[in-house]
Motif scaffolding. Structure first.
Motif, PDB file in Angstrom:
ATOM      1  N   ILE A  36      45.324  52.921  35.324  1.00  0.00           N
ATOM      2  CA  ILE A  36      44.792  51.606  35.687  1.00  0.00           C
ATOM      3  C   ILE A  36      45.210  50.541  34.669  1.00  0.00           C
ATOM      4  O   ILE A  36      45.616  49.441  35.036  1.00  0.00           O
ATOM      5  CB  ILE A  36      43.262  51.676  35.839  1.00  0.00           C
ATOM      6  N   ASN A  39      48.863  49.735  35.143  1.00  0.00           N
ATOM      7  CA  ASN A  39      49.045  48.889  36.323  1.00  0.00           C
ATOM      8  C   ASN A  39      48.667  47.432  36.013  1.00  0.00           C
ATOM      9  O   ASN A  39      49.365  46.495  36.400  1.00  0.00           O
ATOM     10  CB  ASN A  39      48.182  49.437  37.464  1.00  0.00           C
ATOM     11  N   ASP A 113      39.512  51.749  47.171  1.00  0.00           N
ATOM     12  CA  ASP A 113      40.907  51.524  47.541  1.00  0.00           C
ATOM     13  C   ASP A 113      41.861  51.716  46.362  1.00  0.00           C
ATOM     14  O   ASP A 113      42.883  51.055  46.251  1.00  0.00           O
ATOM     15  CB  ASP A 113      41.096  50.131  48.168  1.00  0.00           C
ATOM     16  N   VAL A 114      41.491  52.631  45.480  1.00  0.00           N
ATOM     17  CA  VAL A 114      42.371  53.001  44.369  1.00  0.00           C
ATOM     18  C   VAL A 114      43.076  54.291  44.790  1.00  0.00           C
ATOM     19  O   VAL A 114      42.440  55.218  45.263  1.00  0.00           O
ATOM     20  CB  VAL A 114      41.551  53.208  43.076  1.00  0.00           C
ATOM     21  N   PRO A 115      44.404  54.320  44.658  1.00  0.00           N
ATOM     22  CA  PRO A 115      45.149  55.475  45.174  1.00  0.00           C
ATOM     23  C   PRO A 115      44.936  56.759  44.390  1.00  0.00           C
ATOM     24  O   PRO A 115      44.536  56.723  43.232  1.00  0.00           O
ATOM     25  CB  PRO A 115      46.608  55.022  45.072  1.00  0.00           C
ATOM     26  N   GLU A 119      50.237  58.874  44.412  1.00  0.00           N
ATOM     27  CA  GLU A 119      50.543  57.553  44.969  1.00  0.00           C
ATOM     28  C   GLU A 119      50.444  56.473  43.891  1.00  0.00           C
ATOM     29  O   GLU A 119      51.193  55.493  43.909  1.00  0.00           O
ATOM     30  CB  GLU A 119      49.565  57.250  46.115  1.00  0.00           C
ATOM     31  N   PHE A 120      49.534  56.678  42.944  1.00  0.00           N
ATOM     32  CA  PHE A 120      49.384  55.721  41.842  1.00  0.00           C
ATOM     33  C   PHE A 120      50.662  55.691  41.002  1.00  0.00           C
ATOM     34  O   PHE A 120      51.139  54.629  40.583  1.00  0.00           O
ATOM     35  CB  PHE A 120      48.180  56.104  40.971  1.00  0.00           C
ATOM     36  N   LEU A 123      53.173  53.630  42.708  1.00  0.00           N
ATOM     37  CA  LEU A 123      52.854  52.210  42.538  1.00  0.00           C
ATOM     38  C   LEU A 123      53.351  51.718  41.176  1.00  0.00           C
ATOM     39  O   LEU A 123      53.949  50.641  41.064  1.00  0.00           O
ATOM     40  CB  LEU A 123      51.335  52.015  42.667  1.00  0.00           C
ATOM     41  N   ALA A 126      57.149  51.427  41.141  1.00  0.00           N
ATOM     42  CA  ALA A 126      57.582  50.232  41.869  1.00  0.00           C
ATOM     43  C   ALA A 126      57.335  48.972  41.043  1.00  0.00           C
ATOM     44  O   ALA A 126      58.006  47.963  41.217  1.00  0.00           O
ATOM     45  CB  ALA A 126      56.851  50.140  43.203  1.00  0.00           C
TER      46      ALA A 126
ATOM     47  N   ARG B  66      48.071  45.561  45.426  1.00  0.00           N
ATOM     48  CA  ARG B  66      48.125  46.809  46.206  1.00  0.00           C
ATOM     49  C   ARG B  66      47.767  46.569  47.661  1.00  0.00           C
ATOM     50  O   ARG B  66      48.365  47.132  48.560  1.00  0.00           O
ATOM     51  CB  ARG B  66      47.184  47.841  45.586  1.00  0.00           C
ATOM     52  N   VAL B  76      55.725  46.780  46.825  1.00  0.00           N
ATOM     53  CA  VAL B  76      55.368  46.226  45.513  1.00  0.00           C
ATOM     54  C   VAL B  76      56.617  45.736  44.769  1.00  0.00           C
ATOM     55  O   VAL B  76      56.610  44.676  44.144  1.00  0.00           O
ATOM     56  CB  VAL B  76      54.619  47.295  44.682  1.00  0.00           C
ATOM     57  N   LYS B  77      57.684  46.525  44.877  1.00  0.00           N
ATOM     58  CA  LYS B  77      58.923  46.171  44.184  1.00  0.00           C
ATOM     59  C   LYS B  77      59.427  44.799  44.635  1.00  0.00           C
ATOM     60  O   LYS B  77      59.888  43.991  43.833  1.00  0.00           O
ATOM     61  CB  LYS B  77      59.972  47.250  44.485  1.00  0.00           C
ATOM     62  N   CYS B 103      40.623  45.495  40.146  1.00  0.00           N
ATOM     63  CA  CYS B 103      41.412  46.046  39.043  1.00  0.00           C
ATOM     64  C   CYS B 103      42.747  46.602  39.522  1.00  0.00           C
ATOM     65  O   CYS B 103      43.725  46.597  38.792  1.00  0.00           O
ATOM     66  CB  CYS B 103      40.662  47.178  38.343  1.00  0.00           C
ATOM     67  N   VAL B 104      42.768  47.143  40.728  1.00  0.00           N
ATOM     68  CA  VAL B 104      44.001  47.783  41.215  1.00  0.00           C
ATOM     69  C   VAL B 104      44.427  47.128  42.522  1.00  0.00           C
ATOM     70  O   VAL B 104      43.635  47.015  43.432  1.00  0.00           O
ATOM     71  CB  VAL B 104      43.800  49.293  41.461  1.00  0.00           C
TER      72      VAL B 104
END
Lengths: 173, 104
Positions: A36, A39, A113-115, A119-120, A123, A126, B66, B76-77, B103-104
């Motif tokens: 987190i 990110n 909705d946090v992967p 998947e995180f 993210l 990316a 997200r 996202v890229k 947060c995400v």
């Protein structure tokens, strides 16, 4: 005419800010803080490096990354998020307790909705995150780059990591 | 909360400069907001901006990066390429919304 108020989006990269996070734990609840924060830093334009070592290796090991666990065992301060009353940590040793606690924690994370971890990682990749795996942990676990999440750039030594993160702010989790 | 003049209009903003009244926004204003932070809007930029506006109507809060990716279907890229450095904040600023709280 006065200058309009405009947010300052000065590029953090321009200011040279850099963040390095050492992920050393493989519990579900200890994997998320690093992911987190990484990110968040990436979203602020900060160059971010993750170094996975010891049990943190489980976060990037393809065989374990989707199956991290949350347990009450061995933590006397443990309680489910949103519940103040603790559960005696010895009860966590009962069969099925860890599986139940893990399922509950995963649901809470998904509800926000946090992967999930794999998947995180996608993210973060990316978003331009640099991910590194610890040489000693790879050797101890007898793993190669093929066993690791594709976004991991390389298996490197501790001194390589110190070199790469020159000037970075550092977090150990 | 301060009021600032953008494109010859009086616009309510917060201390940082994000719009506090989304109804004061329109596409013409977006062009100026984008120019303020050094972005020239192309068709590709408009896709996430329109998504943010539409999503805000129902959610009453700004979509996170997200959410723009998973619900809005924009990788996202690509968002990092369109709005370099701080995509979530830059997009919400141009869309006339507060920066996302999640947060995400």
């Amino acid at each position: 005419m006065s200058t309009p108020i405009v947010p300052s989006f000065d590029d953090a990269a321009g200011s040279g800010r850099k963040l390095a996070i050492i992920c050393s734990k493989g519990n579900l609840d200890m994997a998320y803080p690093g992911l987190i924060l990484a990110n968040a830093a990436l979203g602020e334009g900060v160059e971010t490096h993750l170094f996975f070592t010891f049990w943190g290796f489980d976060i990037i090991n393809k065989a374990t990354m989707g199956d991290l666990k949350f347990t009450f065992v061995g933590n006397t301060a443990m309680h489910m998020p949103g519940h103040n009353s603790g559960i005696h940590h010895m009860l966590g040793a009962l069969p099925g307790a860890t599986a139940g606690a893990t399922a509950m924690m995963k649901k809470m994370i998904a509800d926000l909705d946090v992967p999930e971890v794999p998947e995180f990682l996608e993210l973060l990749t990316a978003s331009g995150c640099h991910m590194w795996a610890c040489r000693m942990s790879a050797d101890m676990n007898k793993l190669t780059e093929d066993d690791l999440y594709d976004g991991v750039e390389a298996i490197i030594s501790a001194s390589d990591f110190i070199e790469i993160t020159d000037g970075a702010q550092l977090l150990f989790i | 909360m301060p009021v600032t003049t953008i494109a010859g209009r009086e616009i309510d903003v917060d201390a940082e400069g994000f719009l506090t009244k989304p109804e004061q926004w329109d596409e013409a204003l977006a062009e100026t907001l984008a120019a303020n932070i050094g972005i020239t809007l192309t068709d590709a930029h408009w896709v996430p901006i329109h998504f943010l506006r539409k999503d805000f109507e129902t959610q009453k809060e700004t979509a996170t990066l997200r959410r723009v990716s998973t619900v809005g279907g924009i990788p996202v890229k690509e968002l990092f390429a369109l709005f370099p450095g701080k995509p979530a904040k830059k997009m919400s600023y141009i869309a006339g919304l507060q920066k996302p709280k999640g947060c995400v």
